[in-house]
Motif scaffolding. Sequence first.
Motif, PDB file in Angstrom:
ATOM      1  N   GLY A  65       0.785 -38.447 -50.400  1.00 28.41           N
ATOM      2  CA  GLY A  65       0.379 -39.674 -49.980  1.00 28.41           C
ATOM      3  C   GLY A  65       1.584 -40.649 -49.792  1.00 28.41           C
ATOM      4  N   GLY A  66       2.568 -40.194 -50.329  1.00 22.40           N
ATOM      5  CA  GLY A  66       4.016 -40.999 -50.328  1.00 22.40           C
ATOM      6  C   GLY A  66       4.933 -40.370 -49.433  1.00 22.40           C
ATOM      7  N   GLN A  67       6.128 -40.509 -49.511  1.00 21.63           N
ATOM      8  CA  GLN A  67       6.971 -39.972 -48.522  1.00 21.63           C
ATOM      9  C   GLN A  67       7.810 -38.527 -48.595  1.00 21.63           C
ATOM     10  OE1 GLN A  67       9.840 -43.082 -46.976  1.00 21.63           O
ATOM     11  NE2 GLN A  67       9.216 -44.087 -48.925  1.00 21.63           N
ATOM     12  N   SER A  68       7.176 -37.643 -49.328  1.00 22.86           N
ATOM     13  CA  SER A  68       7.264 -36.320 -49.371  1.00 22.86           C
ATOM     14  C   SER A  68       6.277 -35.566 -48.713  1.00 22.86           C
ATOM     15  CB  SER A  68       7.500 -35.851 -50.693  1.00 22.86           C
ATOM     16  OG  SER A  68       8.722 -36.315 -51.525  1.00 22.86           O
ATOM     17  N   HIS A  69       6.608 -34.485 -47.979  1.00 29.49           N
ATOM     18  CA  HIS A  69       5.427 -33.675 -47.214  1.00 29.49           C
ATOM     19  C   HIS A  69       6.107 -32.289 -46.941  1.00 29.49           C
ATOM     20  CE1 HIS A  69       7.793 -34.295 -43.305  1.00 29.49           C
ATOM     21  NE2 HIS A  69       7.778 -35.412 -43.712  1.00 29.49           N
ATOM     22  N   ALA A  70       5.158 -31.462 -46.708  1.00 28.59           N
ATOM     23  CA  ALA A  70       5.410 -30.065 -46.803  1.00 28.59           C
ATOM     24  C   ALA A  70       4.255 -29.215 -45.817  1.00 28.59           C
ATOM     25  CB  ALA A  70       5.917 -29.256 -48.086  1.00 28.59           C
ATOM     26  N   GLU A 148      -8.973 -36.723 -49.129  1.00 33.23           N
ATOM     27  CA  GLU A 148      -9.414 -37.548 -48.248  1.00 33.23           C
ATOM     28  C   GLU A 148      -8.051 -38.240 -47.640  1.00 33.23           C
ATOM     29  OE1 GLU A 148     -12.482 -39.556 -50.437  1.00 33.23           O
ATOM     30  OE2 GLU A 148     -13.862 -37.922 -50.176  1.00 33.23           O
ATOM     31  N   THR A 149      -7.021 -37.965 -48.345  1.00 30.93           N
ATOM     32  CA  THR A 149      -5.774 -38.729 -47.910  1.00 30.93           C
ATOM     33  C   THR A 149      -4.732 -37.924 -47.081  1.00 30.93           C
ATOM     34  OG1 THR A 149      -4.130 -37.793 -49.792  1.00 30.93           O
ATOM     35  CG2 THR A 149      -6.015 -39.853 -50.409  1.00 30.93           C
ATOM     36  N   LEU A 150      -5.420 -36.893 -46.698  1.00 29.66           N
ATOM     37  CA  LEU A 150      -4.409 -35.985 -46.033  1.00 29.66           C
ATOM     38  C   LEU A 150      -4.343 -36.233 -44.502  1.00 29.66           C
ATOM     39  CD1 LEU A 150      -5.382 -32.260 -47.684  1.00 29.66           C
ATOM     40  CD2 LEU A 150      -3.209 -33.667 -48.010  1.00 29.66           C
ATOM     41  N   GLY A 151      -5.413 -37.035 -44.004  1.00 28.20           N
ATOM     42  CA  GLY A 151      -5.232 -37.318 -42.778  1.00 28.20           C
ATOM     43  C   GLY A 151      -5.196 -36.270 -41.941  1.00 28.20           C
ATOM     44  N   ASP A 152      -4.817 -36.308 -40.485  1.00 29.04           N
ATOM     45  CA  ASP A 152      -4.554 -35.393 -39.602  1.00 29.04           C
ATOM     46  C   ASP A 152      -3.769 -34.223 -39.848  1.00 29.04           C
ATOM     47  OD1 ASP A 152      -5.314 -34.246 -37.325  1.00 29.04           O
ATOM     48  OD2 ASP A 152      -4.010 -35.356 -35.965  1.00 29.04           O
ATOM     49  N   ARG A 153      -4.231 -33.282 -40.884  1.00 29.30           N
ATOM     50  CA  ARG A 153      -3.640 -32.158 -40.867  1.00 29.30           C
ATOM     51  C   ARG A 153      -4.606 -30.741 -40.653  1.00 29.30           C
ATOM     52  NH1 ARG A 153       0.569 -32.612 -45.171  1.00 29.30           N
ATOM     53  NH2 ARG A 153       1.004 -30.358 -44.664  1.00 29.30           N
ATOM     54  N   PRO A 154      -4.258 -30.413 -39.307  1.00 27.27           N
ATOM     55  CA  PRO A 154      -4.949 -29.472 -38.684  1.00 27.27           C
ATOM     56  C   PRO A 154      -5.255 -28.022 -39.588  1.00 27.27           C
ATOM     57  CG  PRO A 154      -3.245 -29.641 -37.546  1.00 27.27           C
ATOM     58  CD  PRO A 154      -3.185 -30.761 -38.515  1.00 27.27           C
ATOM     59  N   GLU A 155      -3.935 -27.828 -40.320  1.00 25.63           N
ATOM     60  CA  GLU A 155      -3.928 -26.594 -41.389  1.00 25.63           C
ATOM     61  C   GLU A 155      -4.913 -26.812 -42.513  1.00 25.63           C
ATOM     62  OE1 GLU A 155      -0.297 -29.029 -42.783  1.00 25.63           O
ATOM     63  OE2 GLU A 155      -1.731 -28.856 -41.149  1.00 25.63           O
ATOM     64  N   ALA A 156      -5.159 -28.125 -42.881  1.00 30.33           N
ATOM     65  CA  ALA A 156      -6.054 -28.452 -43.956  1.00 30.33           C
ATOM     66  C   ALA A 156      -7.467 -28.066 -44.067  1.00 30.33           C
ATOM     67  CB  ALA A 156      -5.783 -29.800 -44.666  1.00 30.33           C
ATOM     68  N   THR A 157      -7.901 -26.959 -43.630  1.00 30.27           N
ATOM     69  CA  THR A 157      -9.091 -26.238 -43.488  1.00 30.27           C
ATOM     70  C   THR A 157      -9.723 -26.364 -44.763  1.00 30.27           C
ATOM     71  OG1 THR A 157      -8.584 -24.088 -43.692  1.00 30.27           O
ATOM     72  CG2 THR A 157      -8.380 -25.285 -41.554  1.00 30.27           C
ATOM     73  N   PRO A 158     -11.021 -26.514 -44.905  1.00 31.68           N
ATOM     74  CA  PRO A 158     -11.934 -26.184 -46.084  1.00 31.68           C
ATOM     75  C   PRO A 158     -11.594 -24.962 -46.734  1.00 31.68           C
ATOM     76  CG  PRO A 158     -13.247 -27.185 -44.359  1.00 31.68           C
ATOM     77  CD  PRO A 158     -12.085 -26.592 -43.600  1.00 31.68           C
ATOM     78  N   ALA A 159     -11.233 -23.770 -46.005  1.00 39.11           N
ATOM     79  CA  ALA A 159     -10.820 -22.494 -46.658  1.00 39.11           C
ATOM     80  C   ALA A 159      -9.571 -22.530 -47.263  1.00 39.11           C
ATOM     81  CB  ALA A 159     -10.868 -21.474 -45.541  1.00 39.11           C
ATOM     82  N   LEU A 160      -8.717 -23.600 -46.672  1.00 37.19           N
ATOM     83  CA  LEU A 160      -7.362 -23.524 -47.192  1.00 37.19           C
ATOM     84  C   LEU A 160      -7.384 -24.425 -48.518  1.00 37.19           C
ATOM     85  CD1 LEU A 160      -3.702 -23.976 -45.441  1.00 37.19           C
ATOM     86  CD2 LEU A 160      -4.648 -25.652 -47.497  1.00 37.19           C
TER      87      LEU A 160
END
Length: 244
Positions: A65-70, A148-160
Amino acid sequence: MPSFDQHGAHIHYEEFGQGFPILTFAPAGLRSVVAVWGQPSAPINPTTEFANDFRVIAMDQRNAGGQSHAPMTATDSWDDYTYDHIALLDRLGIEKCHLYGQCIGGSFIINMLKHHWDRIQSAVLAQPIGRVGPFKPEWSANFQGWTETLGDRPEATPALLEAFYRNLYEPGFVYCADRDFVTSIKTPCLVLAGNDEAHPWPISEELSKLLPNCAFVAEWKTEPHLTPAKARVKEFLEKHTPAR
């Protein structure tokens, strides 16, 4: 805030003070970011408490939720965080440092000691996370809040996300290592006890007994215990700082 890129991850960090380095891991579970060090949930803020004597380094953890992402994959684990931590030390040209971690930072520390013990001079684990009892497949409130903070991350599926949850938390104890490994750690450690469901007292107490070279502080989060605890941590870090 400076940043760098490595293996697809973008990592932000901050530095405070000068001297022998302390790499710090803020509390708040998977929402561990630099700003948490300034909140009441972090009774000891290393970025202010130790900056007069040490080079204190803080970072936003990936996807917190900060400025680091991967990128996110179903195989992500504690090791992916460790890759970021070591990459940061390499970026800064730091061969060896102290570690200070609260909450999830305890598991970050133990995983660093598992893979890169030779880079760690000493470690302070403040209210480390862990599990007492069987694994509960229902997501914890902290993990649910993070998703709930991930926003629009299409790869973040329920299975993942389910796979990621199990990769992190299904193993138990301190999640990233078993008891046999902990007994092999020779690095000097200081454990500040936890006292709630996420940071159970029995986990802190057991860690302090299993770690071969460990000191234990039972009360520290509020006065009249907080001021002497701060002094105890500083004394511990100074004791294990190499002579210049």
